[in-house]
Design a protein around this motif. Structure first.
Motif, mmCIF file in Angstrom:
data_model
loop_
_atom_site.group_PDB
_atom_site.id
_atom_site.type_symbol
_atom_site.label_atom_id
_atom_site.label_comp_id
_atom_site.label_asym_id
_atom_site.label_seq_id
_atom_site.Cartn_x
_atom_site.Cartn_y
_atom_site.Cartn_z
ATOM 1 N N SER A 36 14.127 42.658 18.917
ATOM 2 C CA SER A 36 15.533 42.313 18.689
ATOM 3 C C SER A 36 15.706 41.394 17.486
ATOM 4 O O SER A 36 16.785 41.317 16.924
ATOM 5 C CB SER A 36 16.168 41.715 19.949
ATOM 6 N N ALA A 44 12.069 40.894 22.881
ATOM 7 C CA ALA A 44 12.460 39.716 22.103
ATOM 8 C C ALA A 44 12.014 39.885 20.661
ATOM 9 O O ALA A 44 12.764 39.603 19.724
ATOM 10 C CB ALA A 44 11.854 38.450 22.707
ATOM 11 N N ASN A 60 20.565 29.660 22.332
ATOM 12 C CA ASN A 60 22.007 29.490 22.194
ATOM 13 C C ASN A 60 22.454 28.053 22.418
ATOM 14 O O ASN A 60 23.623 27.735 22.280
ATOM 15 C CB ASN A 60 22.752 30.414 23.168
ATOM 16 N N THR A 87 16.373 30.693 30.248
ATOM 17 C CA THR A 87 15.941 31.953 29.663
ATOM 18 C C THR A 87 15.845 31.769 28.148
ATOM 19 O O THR A 87 16.376 30.796 27.593
ATOM 20 C CB THR A 87 16.950 33.088 29.957
ATOM 21 N N GLN A 102 17.396 33.421 25.871
ATOM 22 C CA GLN A 102 18.746 33.423 25.294
ATOM 23 C C GLN A 102 19.441 32.086 25.500
ATOM 24 O O GLN A 102 20.114 31.588 24.610
ATOM 25 C CB GLN A 102 19.595 34.550 25.890
ATOM 26 N N GLU A 103 19.287 31.494 26.676
ATOM 27 C CA GLU A 103 19.907 30.194 26.935
ATOM 28 C C GLU A 103 19.340 29.131 26.002
ATOM 29 O O GLU A 103 20.073 28.296 25.490
ATOM 30 C CB GLU A 103 19.680 29.770 28.394
ATOM 31 N N GLY A 112 22.416 29.944 18.783
ATOM 32 C CA GLY A 112 22.294 31.392 18.640
ATOM 33 C C GLY A 112 22.173 31.890 17.213
ATOM 34 O O GLY A 112 21.978 33.076 16.976
#
Length: 106
Positions: A64, A61, A13, A7, A9-10, A79
């Motif tokens: 944010s 996305a 990060n 994803t 986020q993955e 991140g």
């Protein structure tokens, strides 16, 4: 053996730095960034993943990370935002920014 795609986020990060190009298909300067990103990817190799995020298809996305204009480039690692800039960035400058930020944190 294929692993499932990570994803957003993955990816951002992770240990490997990720350069995210927030773009829109209707944006002229965004189209200019495509060959620049290809050149940059060849120059930096495996040091950095380069991904593109269409702001029209991924408004969450974009919002944010307060992406107000396209193209906006953001360099993430673990991140954290290491660098960001809106507008067209020449390949040599982008490579220098990546080299400077990635060697500093790696």
């Amino acid at each position: 053996m294929t692993s499932k795609p990570k994803t957003f986020q993955e990816l951002i990060n992770g240990e490997t730095p990720v350069l995210v190009d927030f773009f829109a298909t209707w944006c002229g300067p965004c189209k200019m960034m495509q060959p620049i990103l290809e050149v940059t990817a060849k120059q930096v190799g495996e040091k950095v993943k380069i991904i593109k995020v269409d702001v029209d298809k991924n408004p969450l996305a974009a919002s944010s990370y307060q992406v107000r204009g396209v193209p906006t480039l953001i360099l993430f690692q673990k991140g954290q935002i290491l660098w960001r800039e809106s507008g067209v960035v020449p390949a040599h400058q982008l490579t220098q920014i990546i080299e400077k930020n990635v060697t500093k944190t790696a």
